[in-house]
Motif scaffolding. Structure first.
Motif, PDB file in Angstrom:
ATOM      1  N   UNK A 273       0.679  -4.344   9.445  1.00 52.93           N
ATOM      2  CA  UNK A 273       1.425  -3.402   9.038  1.00 52.93           C
ATOM      3  C   UNK A 273       3.415  -3.795   9.477  1.00 52.93           C
ATOM      4  N   UNK A 274       2.907  -4.585  10.778  1.00 54.50           N
ATOM      5  CA  UNK A 274       5.179  -5.158  10.678  1.00 54.50           C
ATOM      6  C   UNK A 274       4.999  -6.084   9.447  1.00 54.50           C
ATOM      7  N   UNK A 275       3.905  -6.674   8.467  1.00 52.17           N
ATOM      8  CA  UNK A 275       4.119  -7.464   7.506  1.00 52.17           C
ATOM      9  C   UNK A 275       4.967  -6.634   6.004  1.00 52.17           C
ATOM     10  N   UNK A 276       4.350  -5.339   6.240  1.00 44.23           N
ATOM     11  CA  UNK A 276       5.358  -4.231   5.378  1.00 44.23           C
ATOM     12  C   UNK A 276       6.459  -3.484   5.971  1.00 44.23           C
ATOM     13  N   UNK A 277       6.597  -3.536   6.949  1.00 48.79           N
ATOM     14  CA  UNK A 277       8.405  -3.375   7.737  1.00 48.79           C
ATOM     15  C   UNK A 277       8.610  -3.756   7.430  1.00 48.79           C
ATOM     16  N   UNK A 278       8.636  -5.838   7.353  1.00 47.62           N
ATOM     17  CA  UNK A 278       8.898  -6.654   6.944  1.00 47.62           C
ATOM     18  C   UNK A 278       9.759  -6.422   5.442  1.00 47.62           C
ATOM     19  N   UNK A 279       8.323  -6.402   4.833  1.00 45.11           N
ATOM     20  CA  UNK A 279       9.330  -6.083   3.096  1.00 45.11           C
ATOM     21  C   UNK A 279       9.821  -4.518   3.226  1.00 45.11           C
ATOM     22  N   UNK A 280       9.923  -3.632   3.678  1.00 46.82           N
ATOM     23  CA  UNK A 280      10.696  -2.467   3.349  1.00 46.82           C
ATOM     24  C   UNK A 280      12.079  -3.528   4.419  1.00 46.82           C
ATOM     25  N   UNK A 281      12.188  -3.698   4.930  1.00 42.09           N
ATOM     26  CA  UNK A 281      13.409  -4.239   6.050  1.00 42.09           C
ATOM     27  C   UNK A 281      13.908  -5.102   5.420  1.00 42.09           C
ATOM     28  N   UNK A 282      13.647  -6.128   4.239  1.00 43.13           N
ATOM     29  CA  UNK A 282      14.119  -6.974   3.191  1.00 43.13           C
ATOM     30  C   UNK A 282      14.615  -6.055   2.134  1.00 43.13           C
ATOM     31  N   UNK A 283      14.031  -5.420   1.792  1.00 49.07           N
ATOM     32  CA  UNK A 283      14.392  -3.910   0.778  1.00 49.07           C
ATOM     33  C   UNK A 283      16.218  -3.280   0.875  1.00 49.07           C
TER      34      UNK A 283
ATOM     35  N   UNK B  90       0.635  -1.236  -0.264  1.00 48.31           N
ATOM     36  CA  UNK B  90      -0.325  -0.308   0.138  1.00 48.31           C
ATOM     37  C   UNK B  90       0.928   1.077   0.083  1.00 48.31           C
ATOM     38  N   UNK B  91       0.287   2.170  -1.143  1.00 47.12           N
ATOM     39  CA  UNK B  91       1.898   2.952  -1.203  1.00 47.12           C
ATOM     40  C   UNK B  91       1.463   4.193   0.052  1.00 47.12           C
ATOM     41  N   UNK B  92       0.426   4.309   0.195  1.00 41.82           N
ATOM     42  CA  UNK B  92       0.462   5.231   2.003  1.00 41.82           C
ATOM     43  C   UNK B  92       1.134   4.888   2.885  1.00 41.82           C
ATOM     44  N   UNK B  93       0.450   3.038   3.085  1.00 39.66           N
ATOM     45  CA  UNK B  93       1.317   2.723   4.355  1.00 39.66           C
ATOM     46  C   UNK B  93       2.954   2.422   3.984  1.00 39.66           C
ATOM     47  N   UNK B  94       3.700   2.266   3.256  1.00 41.91           N
ATOM     48  CA  UNK B  94       4.853   2.681   3.099  1.00 41.91           C
ATOM     49  C   UNK B  94       5.499   3.877   3.309  1.00 41.91           C
ATOM     50  N   UNK B  95       4.821   5.154   2.213  1.00 45.23           N
ATOM     51  CA  UNK B  95       5.376   6.014   2.660  1.00 45.23           C
ATOM     52  C   UNK B  95       4.887   7.174   4.054  1.00 45.23           C
ATOM     53  N   UNK B  96       4.708   6.776   5.196  1.00 49.29           N
ATOM     54  CA  UNK B  96       3.901   7.013   6.440  1.00 49.29           C
ATOM     55  C   UNK B  96       5.445   5.886   7.346  1.00 49.29           C
ATOM     56  N   UNK B  97       5.836   4.846   6.745  1.00 45.80           N
ATOM     57  CA  UNK B  97       6.821   4.108   7.353  1.00 45.80           C
ATOM     58  C   UNK B  97       8.339   4.781   7.065  1.00 45.80           C
ATOM     59  N   UNK B  98       7.795   5.030   5.994  1.00 44.56           N
ATOM     60  CA  UNK B  98       9.322   5.584   5.393  1.00 44.56           C
ATOM     61  C   UNK B  98       9.594   7.373   6.228  1.00 44.56           C
ATOM     62  N   UNK B  99       8.684   7.713   6.432  1.00 41.10           N
ATOM     63  CA  UNK B  99       8.957   9.301   6.467  1.00 41.10           C
ATOM     64  C   UNK B  99       8.716   8.561   8.123  1.00 41.10           C
TER      65      UNK B  99
END
Length: 263
Positions: A143-153, A38-47
């Motif tokens: 949201x942990x799932x999203x964070x895991x993918x960002x951490x894989x990247x 989800x681009x909004x969740x990604x942007x929020x976590x990155x910020x």
């Protein structure tokens, strides 16, 4: 370092929040490699998280975490728009498991690994880095799932499958190794874990490794008498400050004496 209201909430609230109603959450989803975020969740976590690899036992692994330099470290917790971000803390039990796997890749090499209560995904990432043939990460927070993918990247690791549901007391999966860190913070949850892990061992001869810094709920539970100490790590000063002065974290091998009997 004075603990923020966020840190106090996450440390004191694990029992009543994550160990309580969340365990009965019914929603389930399974993310496979290539799933778009989800681009909004990604942007929020990155910020609102900081990329860091310092102050922990595994400087090889970069993670998006909630740190004192993040906005929400200082904000009132109820302003956070999602569920309590337990995934945004690199808990000491998970640090010990990840360090042990990185130092001893033979533990996972060519094996299937389930990371139970994966949180930020560090231990699953360590398993991939160390040559595991199959890795599944599990958490109850999407949201942990999203964070895991960002951490894989961040770590140039191909994202592994992630299942978002409570799998304790479900049918025992056929895994070579189950790893779990910092999960024994509530008696009811600990009892359920004890029964489920024992069943996995009895049916599939699964190996189980547990990481914990010596919390009272863990040391006082009956499971403790069926553990073998594998290795103990001294925690970095930053992690000690984050965790009310806990000084070390231990990896335990779970070897229930009655695993061949009734579960």
């Amino acid at each position: 370092m004075a603990l923020s209201s966020w840190k106090r909430l996450l440390l004191s609230g694990r029992t009543c929040r994550r160990g309580g109603p969340a365990l009965h959450w019914k929603r389930c989803c399974h993310w496979s490699a290539g799933k778009s975020l989800d681009p909004e969740v990604r942007a929020f976590l990155e910020e609102n998280t900081e990329v860091t690899n310092s102050g922990h036992l595994t400087p090889e692994i970069r993670l998006r975490l909630l740190t004192p330099r993040c906005r929400f470290w200082r904000e009132k917790p109820d302003l956070w728009p999602y569920g309590d971000p337990f995934w945004a803390i690199y808990w000491p039990g998970g640090q010990a498991l990840s360090r042990y796997i990185l130092d001893n890749p033979c533990v996972v090499k060519g094996r299937s690994v389930l990371d139970l209560g994966s949180g930020c995904g560090a231990t699953a990432i360590a398993a991939v880095m160390s040559g595991a043939s199959q890795v599944l990460a599990n958490d109850i927070d999407p949201i942990a799932g999203t964070a895991m993918i960002l951490n894989c990247e961040l770590n140039h690791v191909t994202p592994f499958p992630i299942t978002i549901k409570n799998i304790i007391n479900s049918e025992a999966g056929n895994w070579d190794l189950i790893v779990l860190g910092d999960m024994f913070y509530d008696e009811q949850l600990a009892d359920g874990l004890h029964r489920w892990l024992r069943t996995c061992i009895r049916i599939h001869q699964t190996e189980v490794l547990i990481g914990d810094p010596g919390r009272h709920q863990f040391l006082s539970h009956s499971i403790h008498s069926q553990l073998r100490k594998v290795i103990e790590y001294s925690l970095p000063e930053y992690t000690r400050q984050e965790n009310y002065g806990l000084t070390s974290s231990i990896v335990w091998s779970y070897q229930p004496s009655n695993s061949l009997g009734s579960s």
